[in-house]
Design a protein around this motif. Structure first.
Motif, PDB file in Angstrom:
ATOM      1  N   HIS A 337      85.947 -43.178  19.596  1.00  0.00           N
ATOM      2  CA  HIS A 337      84.625 -42.745  20.066  1.00  0.00           C
ATOM      3  C   HIS A 337      83.781 -42.306  18.882  1.00  0.00           C
ATOM      4  CE1 HIS A 337      81.640 -41.294  22.889  1.00  0.00           C
ATOM      5  NE2 HIS A 337      81.579 -40.166  22.205  1.00  0.00           N
ATOM      6  N   ALA A 338      82.663 -42.996  18.679  1.00  0.00           N
ATOM      7  CA  ALA A 338      81.799 -42.728  17.525  1.00  0.00           C
ATOM      8  C   ALA A 338      80.672 -41.771  17.886  1.00  0.00           C
ATOM      9  CB  ALA A 338      81.214 -44.033  16.995  1.00  0.00           C
ATOM     10  N   GLY A 339      80.181 -41.054  16.874  1.00  0.00           N
ATOM     11  CA  GLY A 339      79.036 -40.183  17.067  1.00  0.00           C
ATOM     12  C   GLY A 339      79.173 -38.807  16.459  1.00  0.00           C
ATOM     13  N   TRP A 340      80.268 -38.543  15.749  1.00  0.00           N
ATOM     14  CA  TRP A 340      80.517 -37.206  15.213  1.00  0.00           C
ATOM     15  C   TRP A 340      79.988 -37.014  13.784  1.00  0.00           C
ATOM     16  CZ3 TRP A 340      82.534 -33.518  18.369  1.00  0.00           C
ATOM     17  CH2 TRP A 340      83.238 -33.930  19.507  1.00  0.00           C
ATOM     18  N   ASP A 341      79.292 -37.992  13.238  1.00  0.00           N
ATOM     19  CA  ASP A 341      78.877 -37.938  11.829  1.00  0.00           C
ATOM     20  C   ASP A 341      77.549 -37.196  11.702  1.00  0.00           C
ATOM     21  OD1 ASP A 341      79.059 -38.435   9.123  1.00  0.00           O
ATOM     22  OD2 ASP A 341      78.208 -40.446   9.252  1.00  0.00           O
ATOM     23  N   GLN A 342      77.624 -35.866  11.748  1.00  0.00           N
ATOM     24  CA  GLN A 342      76.422 -35.040  11.904  1.00  0.00           C
ATOM     25  C   GLN A 342      75.984 -34.411  10.583  1.00  0.00           C
ATOM     26  OE1 GLN A 342      78.504 -33.036  14.898  1.00  0.00           O
ATOM     27  NE2 GLN A 342      78.260 -34.774  16.279  1.00  0.00           N
ATOM     28  N   HIS A 343      75.263 -35.209   9.810  1.00  0.00           N
ATOM     29  CA  HIS A 343      74.799 -34.744   8.502  1.00  0.00           C
ATOM     30  C   HIS A 343      73.524 -33.912   8.600  1.00  0.00           C
ATOM     31  CE1 HIS A 343      77.555 -37.034   5.907  1.00  0.00           C
ATOM     32  NE2 HIS A 343      77.503 -37.965   6.833  1.00  0.00           N
ATOM     33  N   ARG A 344      72.632 -34.273   9.527  1.00  0.00           N
ATOM     34  CA  ARG A 344      71.338 -33.589   9.619  1.00  0.00           C
ATOM     35  C   ARG A 344      70.994 -33.162  11.045  1.00  0.00           C
ATOM     36  NH1 ARG A 344      68.996 -32.168   4.617  1.00  0.00           N
ATOM     37  NH2 ARG A 344      69.513 -33.785   3.090  1.00  0.00           N
ATOM     38  N   ASN A 345      71.912 -33.394  11.982  1.00  0.00           N
ATOM     39  CA  ASN A 345      71.585 -33.084  13.389  1.00  0.00           C
ATOM     40  C   ASN A 345      72.730 -32.358  14.083  1.00  0.00           C
ATOM     41  OD1 ASN A 345      73.375 -35.191  13.397  1.00  0.00           O
ATOM     42  ND2 ASN A 345      72.176 -36.506  14.764  1.00  0.00           N
ATOM     43  N   LEU A 346      73.442 -31.527  13.340  1.00  0.00           N
ATOM     44  CA  LEU A 346      74.592 -30.818  13.886  1.00  0.00           C
ATOM     45  C   LEU A 346      74.196 -29.933  15.067  1.00  0.00           C
ATOM     46  CD1 LEU A 346      77.673 -30.153  13.308  1.00  0.00           C
ATOM     47  CD2 LEU A 346      76.819 -28.152  12.076  1.00  0.00           C
ATOM     48  N   ASN A 347      73.052 -29.266  14.940  1.00  0.00           N
ATOM     49  CA  ASN A 347      72.666 -28.302  15.972  1.00  0.00           C
ATOM     50  C   ASN A 347      72.148 -28.974  17.243  1.00  0.00           C
ATOM     51  OD1 ASN A 347      70.631 -29.151  14.301  1.00  0.00           O
ATOM     52  ND2 ASN A 347      69.740 -27.131  13.955  1.00  0.00           N
ATOM     53  N   THR A 348      72.004 -30.285  17.272  1.00  0.00           N
ATOM     54  CA  THR A 348      71.637 -30.986  18.508  1.00  0.00           C
ATOM     55  C   THR A 348      72.741 -31.961  18.945  1.00  0.00           C
ATOM     56  OG1 THR A 348      70.449 -32.680  17.233  1.00  0.00           O
ATOM     57  CG2 THR A 348      69.165 -30.813  18.085  1.00  0.00           C
ATOM     58  N   GLN A 349      73.275 -32.701  18.017  1.00  0.00           N
ATOM     59  CA  GLN A 349      74.203 -33.771  18.358  1.00  0.00           C
ATOM     60  C   GLN A 349      75.607 -33.273  18.698  1.00  0.00           C
ATOM     61  OE1 GLN A 349      73.151 -36.770  18.753  1.00  0.00           O
ATOM     62  NE2 GLN A 349      75.103 -37.756  19.232  1.00  0.00           N
ATOM     63  N   LEU A 350      76.035 -32.173  18.098  1.00  0.00           N
ATOM     64  CA  LEU A 350      77.389 -31.683  18.354  1.00  0.00           C
ATOM     65  C   LEU A 350      77.585 -31.364  19.835  1.00  0.00           C
ATOM     66  CD1 LEU A 350      80.134 -30.872  17.166  1.00  0.00           C
ATOM     67  CD2 LEU A 350      79.214 -28.562  16.845  1.00  0.00           C
ATOM     68  N   LYS A 351      76.608 -30.762  20.455  1.00  0.00           N
ATOM     69  CA  LYS A 351      76.695 -30.435  21.878  1.00  0.00           C
ATOM     70  C   LYS A 351      76.809 -31.704  22.720  1.00  0.00           C
ATOM     71  CE  LYS A 351      76.276 -27.883  25.624  1.00  0.00           C
ATOM     72  NZ  LYS A 351      77.355 -26.981  26.098  1.00  0.00           N
ATOM     73  N   ILE A 352      76.059 -32.737  22.362  1.00  0.00           N
ATOM     74  CA  ILE A 352      76.094 -34.005  23.099  1.00  0.00           C
ATOM     75  C   ILE A 352      77.483 -34.622  23.008  1.00  0.00           C
ATOM     76  CG2 ILE A 352      75.215 -36.386  23.130  1.00  0.00           C
ATOM     77  CD1 ILE A 352      72.518 -35.227  22.180  1.00  0.00           C
ATOM     78  N   GLN A 353      78.043 -34.632  21.813  1.00  0.00           N
ATOM     79  CA  GLN A 353      79.380 -35.206  21.629  1.00  0.00           C
ATOM     80  C   GLN A 353      80.431 -34.458  22.431  1.00  0.00           C
ATOM     81  OE1 GLN A 353      78.829 -38.302  20.517  1.00  0.00           O
ATOM     82  NE2 GLN A 353      80.727 -38.085  19.400  1.00  0.00           N
ATOM     83  N   CYS A 354      80.333 -33.148  22.409  1.00  0.00           N
ATOM     84  CA  CYS A 354      81.312 -32.336  23.145  1.00  0.00           C
ATOM     85  C   CYS A 354      81.191 -32.566  24.643  1.00  0.00           C
ATOM     86  CB  CYS A 354      81.117 -30.862  22.811  1.00  0.00           C
ATOM     87  SG  CYS A 354      81.590 -30.435  21.122  1.00  0.00           S
ATOM     88  N   THR A 355      79.969 -32.678  25.132  1.00  0.00           N
ATOM     89  CA  THR A 355      79.764 -32.941  26.557  1.00  0.00           C
ATOM     90  C   THR A 355      80.340 -34.299  26.947  1.00  0.00           C
ATOM     91  OG1 THR A 355      77.758 -31.583  26.551  1.00  0.00           O
ATOM     92  CG2 THR A 355      78.022 -33.142  28.380  1.00  0.00           C
ATOM     93  N   ASP A 356      80.174 -35.284  26.082  1.00  0.00           N
ATOM     94  CA  ASP A 356      80.701 -36.634  26.345  1.00  0.00           C
ATOM     95  C   ASP A 356      82.222 -36.665  26.408  1.00  0.00           C
ATOM     96  OD1 ASP A 356      78.231 -37.779  26.505  1.00  0.00           O
ATOM     97  OD2 ASP A 356      78.335 -38.870  24.609  1.00  0.00           O
ATOM     98  N   THR A 357      82.874 -35.877  25.569  1.00  0.00           N
ATOM     99  CA  THR A 357      84.311 -36.064  25.347  1.00  0.00           C
ATOM    100  C   THR A 357      85.205 -34.957  25.879  1.00  0.00           C
ATOM    101  OG1 THR A 357      84.151 -35.026  23.149  1.00  0.00           O
ATOM    102  CG2 THR A 357      83.868 -37.417  23.256  1.00  0.00           C
ATOM    103  N   ASP A 358      84.671 -33.775  26.107  1.00  0.00           N
ATOM    104  CA  ASP A 358      85.500 -32.622  26.460  1.00  0.00           C
ATOM    105  C   ASP A 358      86.222 -32.804  27.792  1.00  0.00           C
ATOM    106  OD1 ASP A 358      86.565 -29.983  26.454  1.00  0.00           O
ATOM    107  OD2 ASP A 358      84.849 -29.298  27.647  1.00  0.00           O
ATOM    108  N   ALA A 359      85.476 -32.999  28.867  1.00  0.00           N
ATOM    109  CA  ALA A 359      86.092 -33.128  30.196  1.00  0.00           C
ATOM    110  C   ALA A 359      87.031 -34.335  30.284  1.00  0.00           C
ATOM    111  CB  ALA A 359      85.012 -33.202  31.276  1.00  0.00           C
ATOM    112  N   PRO A 360      86.640 -35.517  29.786  1.00  0.00           N
ATOM    113  CA  PRO A 360      87.554 -36.661  29.866  1.00  0.00           C
ATOM    114  C   PRO A 360      88.856 -36.463  29.093  1.00  0.00           C
ATOM    115  CG  PRO A 360      85.312 -37.423  29.470  1.00  0.00           C
ATOM    116  CD  PRO A 360      85.295 -35.937  29.307  1.00  0.00           C
ATOM    117  N   SER A 361      88.780 -35.858  27.907  1.00  0.00           N
ATOM    118  CA  SER A 361      89.999 -35.631  27.121  1.00  0.00           C
ATOM    119  C   SER A 361      90.937 -34.688  27.857  1.00  0.00           C
ATOM    120  CB  SER A 361      89.644 -35.034  25.750  1.00  0.00           C
ATOM    121  OG  SER A 361      88.842 -35.910  24.991  1.00  0.00           O
ATOM    122  N   ALA A 362      90.382 -33.606  28.386  1.00  0.00           N
ATOM    123  CA  ALA A 362      91.205 -32.646  29.127  1.00  0.00           C
ATOM    124  C   ALA A 362      91.745 -33.263  30.415  1.00  0.00           C
ATOM    125  CB  ALA A 362      90.378 -31.396  29.445  1.00  0.00           C
TER     126      ALA A 362
END
Length: 484
Positions: A337-362
């Motif tokens: 799953h791609a999308g974790w390369d947060q060089h300049r958008n950590l404070n916006t993109q990190l939340k999106i990635q976690c929302t995408d992957t957290d529930a399915p992984s668990a």
């Protein structure tokens, strides 16, 4: 031209000597092994000497998070980062370390406090970001490794290192090694299946190279089979219009007969691969439609994986597919799953990635457990490296905060398959910059994975170009402290 003359045109001096030597040597070896009672019939495609000892896991699901999740924002809570937020990281900490070209020449390296909040979870007290509530809720099922480290600072070689044991493309992937060594428990599905997905914003995805699941120098029948994210999961699942099953069977039998003749003439393993793949493709015409039909899944299971579970190509869909593949006997499932390369958008993109992957992984871990599959299924979650504890860019530019690639320490987690649940292994230093205790190298993780599947990674080799190769090259030690 007479058929014998035509055949001679294909028979080189090298192939003549090679086939003669193999024939005589093989017959002699077979006689000796049979006489000594050592000849063993291997399972479908498996090496006869494996497993070396009783395995604790039968299969692996690898959840590779392309782009590298930020360990200091998600798992490895470091109060020092918040305390020293905006101040320069000590030179003694970064001295001599190599970074990507994006911060390699950056003189100012202000520390960036975590952009999330941490909480302790379960009896184990594991620290997990509030961005990952579902992962935190199952912390007692997980083994967190907070001392992972690698050698590469760029994505493609770092991912290649994790998946093949080498930074350079061309070696067999883990799934290929396992398919070659252990064969398959699935009769109508490949032993090694790959699925890819991207973040919803598609703003910082990495390229998925085929060599991440290639068979390298192993016969190509052991390479991963990639399921597509749209349309038919595998091309040509349906017969062409006017093609009946009986006609197709006749054609396949005819092709198999011709291939058998060529295999006897030349002994090329790729001919055997072609024959096996034709047969597998025929079986998948029946097995894959049933595999991808979620109508038999209870609604509460679908809800557990999240709202994207029915969207083909999403991470949630792939996680549910991984469980269905595992219960059908597939040896190695590789989700990327791609999308974790947060060089300049950590404070916006990190939340999106976690929302995408957290529930399915668990959900995947919980689903495997409630079906009695987690006990012998090893699940691994992690990226190719971590992110720097210091900021990439300027501290004043709060809308473009980000972190660079960081190979020196990061976090991964494992579950099931003979791993101790509810524990944390290894530590980083007070900045989350380097390993402070019990470091786990890429080759150590690979050696441990092999061990859980009943394989001694030092003995499982393949001869190529005059040398015995193995997944872990000449390195790697089993991390026995995390074994149940």
């Amino acid at each position: 031209m007479h058929p014998l003359d035509a055949n001679r045109l294909h028979l080189t001096r090298r192939s003549l000597f090679g086939k003669t030597a193999l024939g005589i040597g093989g017959a002699a070896l077979g006689t000796l092994l049979t006489r000594e009672g050592l000849a063993v019939q291997a399972p479908d495609g498996a090496a006869p000497a494996l497993p070396h000892f009783a395995p604790k896991a039968k299969r692996v699901i690898y959840l590779l998070q392309n782009g590298a999740p930020s360990h200091v924002d998600l798992f490895d809570h470091k109060p020092m980062l918040k305390k020293m937020h905006g101040t320069q990281i000590p030179d003694s900490v970064v001295a001599g370390k190599r970074f990507s070209t994006m911060t390699g020449g950056q003189t100012a390296r202000p520390l960036l406090g975590e952009i999330t909040h941490f909480s302790r979870h379960g009896q184990s007290g594991a620290t997990v970001s509030d961005f990952l509530p579902h992962t935190g809720a199952m912390a007692d099922e997980l083994c967190f490794i907070k001392s992972m480290h690698t050698t590469q600072v760029n994505h493609a070689p770092a991912i290649t290192f994790f998946m093949t044991g080498s930074e350079q493309a061309g070696r067999p992937a883990i799934g290929s090694w396992l398919s070659y060594g252990l064969g398959s428990d699935a009769e109508d599905l490949p032993a090694f299946v790959v699925m890819t997905s991207r973040d919803k914003e598609a703003s910082c995805g990495q390229i998925f190279y085929d060599f991440y699941w290639g068979s390298g120098f192993l016969p190509s029948k052991y390479q991963g089979v990639k399921f597509r994210g749209s349309g038919d999961p595998v091309l040509y699942l349906s017969n062409p219009e006017g093609m009946s099953q009986a006609v197709k069977r006749t054609i396949l039998d005819g092709i198999a007969g011709l291939n058998e003749m060529k295999l006897k003439d030349f002994g090329d393993p790729e001919i055997a691969t072609r024959m096996a793949q034709y047969e597998m493709a025929s079986k998948m015409q029946s097995s894959v439609p049933e595999l991808t039909d979620f109508s038999d899944e209870p609604q509460h299971i679908l809800d557990m994986y999240g709202p994207d579970v029915k969207r083909q190509g999403s991470y949630a869909y792939n996680c549910l597919m991984a469980r269905r593949l595992a219960e059908r006997g597939v040896r190695f499932v590789q989700l990327m799953h791609a999308g974790w390369d947060q060089h300049r958008n950590l404070n916006t993109q990190l939340k999106i990635q976690c929302t995408d992957t957290d529930a399915p992984s668990a959900a995947l871990v919980k689903d495997l457990k409630q079906r009695g599959l987690l006990e012998d299924t090893l699940v691994i979650w992690g990226g190719e490296f971590g992110r720097t504890p210091f900021l990439q860019g300027k501290i004043e530019d709060t809308k473009q905060w980000g972190r660079d690639h960081h190979p020196y320490v990061f976090t991964a987690w494992m579950a099931g398959g003979g791993v101790k649940p509810g524990m944390t292994y290894g530590e980083s230093d007070e900045f989350g910059f380097s390993v402070a205790k019990d470091g786990v190298h890429v080759h150590d993780l690979q050696a441990t994975l092999m061990h859980l599947l009943g394989i001694d990674h030092e003995r499982f080799t393949y001869r190529f170009q005059g040398r015995q190769f193995r997944l872990t090259d000449v390195h790697g030690s089993v991390v026995r402290q995390i074994l149940a």
